[in-house]
Write an enzyme that holds these catalytic residues in place. Structure first.
Site, PDB file in Angstrom:
ATOM      1  N   ARG A  28      11.404 -15.435 -32.826  1.00  0.00           N
ATOM      2  CA  ARG A  28      11.159 -16.139 -34.269  1.00  0.00           C
ATOM      3  C   ARG A  28      12.590 -16.379 -34.867  1.00  0.00           C
ATOM      4  O   ARG A  28      13.585 -15.718 -34.558  1.00  0.00           O
ATOM      5  CB  ARG A  28      10.412 -14.945 -35.154  1.00  0.00           C
ATOM      6  N   HIS A  73       8.782 -25.485 -32.749  1.00  0.00           N
ATOM      7  CA  HIS A  73       7.987 -24.587 -32.160  1.00  0.00           C
ATOM      8  C   HIS A  73       6.949 -25.055 -31.270  1.00  0.00           C
ATOM      9  O   HIS A  73       5.548 -24.753 -31.800  1.00  0.00           O
ATOM     10  CB  HIS A  73       7.430 -24.032 -33.697  1.00  0.00           C
TER      11      HIS A  73
HETATM   12  P1  NDP Z   1       4.110  -8.367 -26.565  1.00  0.00           P
HETATM   13  O1  NDP Z   1       3.809  -7.479 -27.686  1.00  0.00           O
HETATM   14  O2  NDP Z   1       3.324  -8.465 -25.385  1.00  0.00           O
HETATM   15  O3  NDP Z   1       5.802  -8.101 -26.224  1.00  0.00           O
HETATM   16  C1  NDP Z   1       6.708  -7.585 -26.868  1.00  0.00           C
HETATM   17  C2  NDP Z   1       7.904  -7.267 -26.028  1.00  0.00           C
HETATM   18  O4  NDP Z   1       8.984  -7.036 -26.993  1.00  0.00           O
HETATM   19  C3  NDP Z   1       7.492  -5.939 -25.141  1.00  0.00           C
HETATM   20  O5  NDP Z   1       8.138  -5.610 -24.152  1.00  0.00           O
HETATM   21  C4  NDP Z   1       8.477  -4.842 -26.389  1.00  0.00           C
HETATM   22  O6  NDP Z   1       8.555  -3.625 -25.537  1.00  0.00           O
HETATM   23  C5  NDP Z   1       9.675  -5.651 -26.726  1.00  0.00           C
HETATM   24  N1  NDP Z   1       9.938  -5.167 -28.032  1.00  0.00           N
HETATM   25  C6  NDP Z   1       9.286  -4.893 -29.226  1.00  0.00           C
HETATM   26  N2  NDP Z   1      10.240  -4.468 -30.073  1.00  0.00           N
HETATM   27  C7  NDP Z   1      11.380  -4.076 -29.505  1.00  0.00           C
HETATM   28  C8  NDP Z   1      12.687  -3.636 -29.882  1.00  0.00           C
HETATM   29  N3  NDP Z   1      12.997  -3.065 -31.222  1.00  0.00           N
HETATM   30  N4  NDP Z   1      13.477  -3.438 -28.942  1.00  0.00           N
HETATM   31  C9  NDP Z   1      13.273  -3.720 -27.670  1.00  0.00           C
HETATM   32  N5  NDP Z   1      12.156  -4.249 -27.490  1.00  0.00           N
HETATM   33  C10 NDP Z   1      11.308  -4.525 -28.258  1.00  0.00           C
HETATM   34  O7  NDP Z   1       4.543  -9.941 -27.189  1.00  0.00           O
HETATM   35  P2  NDP Z   1       4.420 -11.435 -26.409  1.00  0.00           P
HETATM   36  O8  NDP Z   1       5.039 -11.271 -25.218  1.00  0.00           O
HETATM   37  O9  NDP Z   1       2.757 -11.846 -26.356  1.00  0.00           O
HETATM   38  O10 NDP Z   1       5.165 -12.463 -27.385  1.00  0.00           O
HETATM   39  C11 NDP Z   1       6.412 -12.001 -27.660  1.00  0.00           C
HETATM   40  C12 NDP Z   1       6.850 -13.003 -29.075  1.00  0.00           C
HETATM   41  O11 NDP Z   1       7.073 -14.541 -28.495  1.00  0.00           O
HETATM   42  C13 NDP Z   1       5.628 -13.269 -30.055  1.00  0.00           C
HETATM   43  O12 NDP Z   1       5.739 -12.065 -31.155  1.00  0.00           O
HETATM   44  C14 NDP Z   1       6.079 -14.441 -30.870  1.00  0.00           C
HETATM   45  O13 NDP Z   1       7.254 -14.079 -31.842  1.00  0.00           O
HETATM   46  C15 NDP Z   1       7.001 -15.272 -29.680  1.00  0.00           C
HETATM   47  N6  NDP Z   1       6.105 -16.453 -29.630  1.00  0.00           N
HETATM   48  C16 NDP Z   1       6.629 -17.545 -29.537  1.00  0.00           C
HETATM   49  C17 NDP Z   1       5.897 -18.829 -29.299  1.00  0.00           C
HETATM   50  C18 NDP Z   1       6.412 -20.167 -29.451  1.00  0.00           C
HETATM   51  O14 NDP Z   1       5.929 -21.219 -29.183  1.00  0.00           O
HETATM   52  N7  NDP Z   1       7.759 -20.101 -29.552  1.00  0.00           N
HETATM   53  C19 NDP Z   1       4.686 -18.634 -28.685  1.00  0.00           C
HETATM   54  C20 NDP Z   1       3.884 -17.431 -28.541  1.00  0.00           C
HETATM   55  C21 NDP Z   1       4.833 -16.323 -28.747  1.00  0.00           C
HETATM   56  P3  NDP Z   1       7.675  -2.574 -25.226  1.00  0.00           P
HETATM   57  O15 NDP Z   1       7.029  -3.305 -23.753  1.00  0.00           O
HETATM   58  O16 NDP Z   1       8.408  -1.515 -24.830  1.00  0.00           O
HETATM   59  O17 NDP Z   1       6.542  -2.520 -26.083  1.00  0.00           O
HETATM   60  C1  OXD Z   2       3.607 -17.686 -31.745  1.00  0.00           C
HETATM   61  C2  OXD Z   2       2.578 -18.703 -30.999  1.00  0.00           C
HETATM   62  O1  OXD Z   2       3.387 -16.520 -31.911  1.00  0.00           O
HETATM   63  O2  OXD Z   2       2.530 -19.891 -31.175  1.00  0.00           O
HETATM   64  O3  OXD Z   2       4.439 -18.330 -32.039  1.00  0.00           O
HETATM   65  O4  OXD Z   2       1.774 -18.074 -30.299  1.00  0.00           O
END
Ligand code: NDP
Ligand code: OXD
Length: 327
Positions: free
Chosen positions: A242, A290
């Site tokens: 983000r 994005h």
């Molecule tokens: P998940 O919830 O599956 O994974 C999040 C990961 O981040 C987990 O490994 C989690 O740790 C880790 N995490 C969370 N908080 C912390 C912290 N404080 N310190 C260290 N690690 C942390 O999310 P997704 O993989 O599905 O998606 C991740 C992000 O990608 C979304 O929230 C979104 O913002 C972004 N995204 C962007 C897109 C784009 O087109 N640019 C499209 C889709 C998503 P743990 O495993 O221990 O819980």
């Molecule tokens: C996001 C998505 O979380 O596109 O950004 O899924």
């Protein structure tokens, strides 16, 4: 998520026509209507301009919904994000206390892996120089370093980060990952770090840093001067998390003084990115709008149907967000 749709109990909708609202202040959500007609035929699906009686809405499918609108739907049983992230919904101070679900989908993860592999390779193989050479009709080779000589660290080893780690590892990059809690089950030569205490060690080993964290109070501004200083000099930042993970002034300063060599940015605090934003013209910043990944419309319709059926039958929704963790 392979079984999506196959087991959704149609019985949950017997004798009722659930109402589903498609809400966004940014997207024209009408693009979802054909998928819902095909995969959630029991539902009456309405776009924001034609919601009718707000009291009869059962589920809201959202990307940046208007602030305060969900709180005016007293019959709401499910809030379904069309995205992996949910920060675009939880920013609403009047969010009603109903199950909030995010997207986990194989196509979403595969698209993210493709984007991240492209972004890593684009920089590591000097593709931006080839684009310039080609424009000038110049046959100019750049150094060819093997992937195994390049360290890629992924911050966030969730559904998307893990998929990216495996894809980069399959190419031959030296991959590491950092998460909140300890991980297991990945190939043994992927170095795993977790928690605040291991963040500095993780960053020290990233020629490319990929941010795939969710946006939470803990991750707000996590890509700041201190983090950049811990990276090897000249590192490449890929931010597909983000925009608010980044402290923009710190990023521009780190690029200008050479601590960072390049930034590939897909997400921004303000989207669309304003036309006069310095990122657009910075010689070492590549902006994409994005688009790193998108959830296919059919996956959104399928998961909404399954989740609403589950909630109506008193079961937990799939991939519900844990309010305590914030993701
Ligand atoms: P998940 O919830 O599956 O994974 C999040 C990961 O981040 C987990 O490994 C989690 O740790 C880790 N995490 C969370 N908080 C912390 C912290 N404080 N310190 C260290 N690690 C942390 O999310 P997704 O993989 O599905 O998606 C991740 C992000 O990608 C979304 O929230 C979104 O913002 C972004 N995204 C962007 C897109 C784009 O087109 N640019 C499209 C889709 C998503 P743990 O495993 O221990 O819980
Ligand atoms: C996001 C998505 O979380 O596109 O950004 O899924």
């Amino acid at each position: 998520m392979a079984a999506l749709g196959a087991d959704a109990p149609a019985a949950a909708f017997e004798g009722r026509r659930p109402r589903v609202a498609l809400l966004s202040t940014q997207l024209d959500m009408a693009y979802l209507l054909p998928a819902f007609a095909e995969l959630f035929p029991e539902a009456e699906v309405c776009v924001q301009a034609a919601l009718g009686d707000l009291r009869t809405i059962d589920a809201a499918v959202c990307w940046m919904p208007p602030r305060g609108l969900l709180a005016r739907m007293p019959g709401l049983k499910l809030i379904q994000s069309i995205a992996a992230g949910i920060d675009h919904i939880t920013g609403d101070p009047a969010l009603p206390p109903v199950p909030l679900c995010r997207m986990v989908d194989t196509d979403l993860a595969a698209s993210m892996a493709a984007y991240v592999c492209w972004a890593v390779t684009h920089r590591q193989r000097h593709m931006q120089d080839y684009v310039a050479s080609a424009a000038a009709h110049v046959w100019q080779e750049q150094p060819v370093e093997p992937p195994g000589a390049h360290r890629v660290g992924i911050a966030g080893l969730g559904a998307l980060g893990t998929r990216c780690a495996l894809a980069l590892h399959a190419i031959g990059y030296r991959v590491s990952g950092w998460s909140r809690t300890a991980k297991s089950g990945l190939p043994g030569d992927i170095a795993l770090f977790h928690g605040e205490s291991q963040r500095a060690a993780f960053l020290a080993d990233c020629d490319t840093l990929v941010c795939l964290l969710p946006y939470t109070p803990e991750t707000h501004g996590i890509l700041d001067a201190e983090s950049f200083a811990r990276l090897p000099r000249g590192a490449h930042l890929i931010n597909v998390g983000r925009g608010a993970h980044v402290v923009e002034g710190d990023l521009l300063r780190a690029l200008d003084d050479g601590q960072l060599g390049y930034a590939t940015l897909d997400t921004f605090t303000e989207e669309p990115l304003p036309a006069d934003h310095p990122y657009w013209t910075h010689p070492r910043v590549l902006v994409t709008p994005h688009i790193a990944s998108r959830t296919p419309a059919r996956a959104i319709a399928r998961l909404t149907r399954i989740n609403l059926a589950r909630v109506l039958q008193g079961n937990a929704a799939m991939v519900a967000v844990d309010p305590a963790r914030g993701y």
